[in-house]
Design a protein around this motif. Structure first.
Motif, short mmCIF file in Angstrom:
data_model
loop_
_atom_site.label_atom_id
_atom_site.label_comp_id
_atom_site.label_asym_id
_atom_site.label_seq_id
_atom_site.Cartn_x
_atom_site.Cartn_y
_atom_site.Cartn_z
N GLU A 11 0.67 -1.30 0.03
CA GLU A 11 -0.01 -0.03 -0.03
C GLU A 11 0.99 1.22 0.04
O GLU A 11 0.70 2.14 -0.53
CB GLU A 11 -0.71 0.16 1.24
CG GLU A 11 -2.00 -1.09 1.11
CD GLU A 11 -2.86 -1.07 -0.14
OE1 GLU A 11 -3.22 -0.15 -0.56
OE2 GLU A 11 -2.90 -2.09 -0.81
N LEU A 12 1.96 1.25 0.71
CA LEU A 12 2.97 2.26 0.53
C LEU A 12 3.29 2.70 -0.61
O LEU A 12 3.43 3.76 -1.22
CB LEU A 12 4.20 1.98 1.62
CG LEU A 12 5.30 2.79 1.56
CD1 LEU A 12 4.87 4.25 1.78
CD2 LEU A 12 6.46 2.62 2.24
N LEU A 13 3.62 1.59 -1.39
CA LEU A 13 4.27 1.69 -2.78
C LEU A 13 3.24 1.94 -3.76
O LEU A 13 3.45 2.81 -4.73
CB LEU A 13 4.97 0.56 -3.22
CG LEU A 13 5.37 0.48 -4.80
CD1 LEU A 13 6.72 1.62 -4.75
CD2 LEU A 13 6.18 -0.87 -4.89
N PHE A 14 2.21 1.34 -3.84
CA PHE A 14 0.97 1.47 -4.87
C PHE A 14 0.02 2.63 -4.66
O PHE A 14 -0.45 3.31 -5.59
CB PHE A 14 0.37 0.20 -5.21
CG PHE A 14 1.33 -0.65 -5.78
CD1 PHE A 14 1.61 -0.60 -7.24
CD2 PHE A 14 2.14 -1.84 -5.12
CE1 PHE A 14 2.33 -1.22 -7.94
CE2 PHE A 14 3.02 -2.41 -5.83
CZ PHE A 14 3.18 -2.36 -7.27
N ARG A 15 -0.48 2.86 -3.23
CA ARG A 15 -1.52 3.64 -3.13
C ARG A 15 -1.21 4.87 -2.49
O ARG A 15 -1.84 5.69 -2.38
CB ARG A 15 -2.46 2.83 -2.20
CG ARG A 15 -3.64 2.34 -2.98
CD ARG A 15 -3.57 1.42 -4.02
NE ARG A 15 -3.03 0.07 -3.27
CZ ARG A 15 -2.80 -1.21 -4.04
NH1 ARG A 15 -2.98 -0.98 -5.28
NH2 ARG A 15 -2.72 -2.24 -3.40
N ARG A 16 0.41 5.16 -2.24
CA ARG A 16 0.83 6.19 -1.59
C ARG A 16 1.47 6.91 -2.82
O ARG A 16 1.45 7.78 -3.39
CB ARG A 16 1.29 6.17 -0.44
CG ARG A 16 1.89 7.46 0.04
CD ARG A 16 2.09 7.52 1.48
NE ARG A 16 2.67 8.84 1.99
CZ ARG A 16 3.05 9.28 2.98
NH1 ARG A 16 3.19 7.99 4.02
NH2 ARG A 16 3.61 10.18 3.31
N LEU A 17 2.80 6.23 -2.90
CA LEU A 17 3.93 6.70 -3.70
C LEU A 17 3.49 6.68 -5.23
O LEU A 17 3.60 7.80 -5.86
CB LEU A 17 5.28 5.89 -3.54
CG LEU A 17 5.71 5.89 -2.20
CD1 LEU A 17 7.13 4.97 -2.25
CD2 LEU A 17 6.11 7.35 -1.71
N LEU A 18 2.96 5.54 -5.70
CA LEU A 18 2.67 5.58 -7.29
C LEU A 18 1.34 6.20 -7.53
O LEU A 18 1.42 7.13 -8.28
CB LEU A 18 2.48 4.10 -7.66
CG LEU A 18 2.21 3.67 -9.01
CD1 LEU A 18 3.63 4.30 -9.83
CD2 LEU A 18 2.24 2.34 -9.33
N LEU A 19 0.25 6.04 -6.83
CA LEU A 19 -0.97 6.82 -6.99
C LEU A 19 -1.01 8.12 -6.91
O LEU A 19 -1.52 8.75 -7.78
CB LEU A 19 -2.19 6.26 -6.20
CG LEU A 19 -3.55 6.82 -6.33
CD1 LEU A 19 -4.03 6.13 -7.68
CD2 LEU A 19 -4.53 6.14 -5.13
N ARG A 20 -0.29 8.67 -5.84
CA ARG A 20 -0.02 10.08 -5.82
C ARG A 20 0.54 10.86 -6.88
O ARG A 20 0.07 11.88 -7.17
CB ARG A 20 0.31 10.54 -4.35
CG ARG A 20 -0.52 10.42 -3.23
CD ARG A 20 0.00 10.46 -1.87
NE ARG A 20 0.62 11.98 -1.71
CZ ARG A 20 1.15 12.43 -0.87
NH1 ARG A 20 1.64 11.66 0.27
NH2 ARG A 20 1.79 13.74 -0.72
N ARG A 21 1.42 10.16 -7.22
CA ARG A 21 2.33 10.71 -8.68
C ARG A 21 1.76 10.51 -9.83
O ARG A 21 1.92 11.35 -10.77
CB ARG A 21 3.53 9.69 -8.61
CG ARG A 21 4.82 10.38 -7.45
CD ARG A 21 5.74 9.66 -7.28
NE ARG A 21 6.71 10.20 -6.12
CZ ARG A 21 6.60 10.26 -5.07
NH1 ARG A 21 5.24 9.53 -4.31
NH2 ARG A 21 7.23 10.90 -4.20
N LEU A 22 0.62 9.58 -10.14
CA LEU A 22 -0.08 9.41 -11.14
C LEU A 22 -1.34 10.53 -11.11
O LEU A 22 -2.02 10.70 -12.34
CB LEU A 22 -0.45 8.08 -11.49
CG LEU A 22 0.75 7.08 -11.72
CD1 LEU A 22 -0.02 5.61 -11.69
CD2 LEU A 22 1.33 7.52 -13.11
N ARG A 23 -1.78 10.86 -10.10
CA ARG A 23 -3.07 11.57 -9.94
C ARG A 23 -3.39 12.84 -10.51
O ARG A 23 -4.18 13.32 -11.44
CB ARG A 23 -3.43 11.97 -8.43
CG ARG A 23 -4.84 12.40 -8.13
CD ARG A 23 -4.78 12.91 -6.53
NE ARG A 23 -6.00 13.53 -6.44
CZ ARG A 23 -6.27 14.37 -5.50
NH1 ARG A 23 -5.14 14.49 -4.31
NH2 ARG A 23 -7.28 14.72 -5.09
N PRO A 24 -1.94 13.64 -10.71
CA PRO A 24 -2.13 14.91 -11.69
C PRO A 24 -2.21 14.76 -13.04
O PRO A 24 -2.74 15.79 -13.87
CB PRO A 24 -0.63 15.61 -11.44
CG PRO A 24 -0.28 14.86 -10.03
CD PRO A 24 -0.83 13.57 -9.94
#
Length: 284
Positions: free
Chosen positions: A146-159
């Motif tokens: 969850e740290l990798l995919f739902r925080r680091l990755l998801l937040r960087r793709l969101r914009p």
């Protein structure tokens, strides 16, 4: 090339995770084979080698690659209440069962075509002592993933568009598992977990949901739970798309060409190639 660069960095992070994981696991096994071959038959040793490679070295390597990349602030916190969370858990478990059932049908068909059963790497988890299975499934894997995919990755793709971010992060989560047996339910649960993380702003709820789904699947199989309960959960899982798809469609999508730039970025191409190569190794 500049337009692909942010996506490529994300892809290289995922590639680093998988490459370091495989190198560490194979390295440990080769050393054990040379020094103490008896360890290769010890479930505790195999569990430790797997966890060390995937979570002790692999995911920290991905975090190092992403270090310094900009990420927007987390969404406002709006945690789900207990009743809605319990309903989401039931639907997620049922969805995982449905996806797993469809995958078993697919791998069964592939096995008939190739004349031999398809190797299911997930079955190796059942060889570990139950407490270690629960530790991995209920704490280590949910927290790290969850740290990798739902925080680091998801937040960087969101914009680039929330709908794009949800689907792209779930696709990467499915590929992260590196085998056909887990891809489909990991992708679907990745969508659910990403939607939960984005709509609530609470990573801890995504970790908790992930852990509870994992723990239930292990304990239910170990205890031999009633088939009727499994059927009710699968019915709940069948209802999930009727809520998930409208939620996805309601979110802002990416601008034209974003998916092309994402899928053709060098880092993601290398990650996808490594993941598919690993998956094919179980099918050949």
């Amino acid at each position: 090339m500049e337009a692909r660069q942010p996506f490529s960095r994300l892809g290289w992070a995922l590639f680093a995770q998988m490459a370091v994981m495989l190198a560490a696991q194979w390295g440990v096994l080769l050393l054990a084979r040379a020094a103490r071959p008896g360890l290769l038959g010890e479930p505790v040793f195999l569990w430790a080698a797997s966890v060390l490679g995937a979570y002790g070295l692999g995911i920290p390597s991905a975090c190092l690659v992403l270090r310094g990349t900009a990420a927007p602030p987390a969404p406002a916190r709006r945690p789900l209440g207990p009743v809605r969370f319990a309903a989401l858990w039931a639907g997620s478990v049922g969805l995982a069962y449905l996806a797993n059932g469809a995958t078993l049908l697919l791998t069964g068909l592939l096995g008939r075509l190739r004349g031999a059963a398809v190797v299911n790497p997930v079955e190796s988890i059942g060889l570990y002592p139950l407490p270690l299975q629960l530790l991995l499934a209920g704490l280590i894997a949910p927290a790290a993933e969850e740290l990798l995919f739902r925080r680091l990755l998801l937040r960087r793709l969101r914009p680039y568009g929330e709908r794009f971010a949800l689907v792209a992060s779930a696709l990467c989560f499915g590929l992260f598992h590196g085998n056909l047996n887990q891809f489909f339910y990991a992708f679907l649960l990745g969508l659910v977990l990403a939607e939960l993380a984005l709509s609530t702003g609470c990573l801890w709820q995504a970790v908790l949901l992930h852990a509870l789904v994992n723990l239930f699947s292990i304990l239910w199989g170990w205890l031999g739970g009633p088939v009727v309960v499994t059927g009710v959960l699968m019915l709940a899982g069948a209802m999930v798309p009727f809520r998930l798809i409208p939620a996805l469609l309601a979110r802002p999508d990416a601008e034209r060409g974003t998916w092309r730039r994402f899928l053709t970025s060098p880092g993601l191409l290398c990650f996808g190639a490594l993941s598919l190569s690993l998956a094919l190794s179980y099918l050949i």
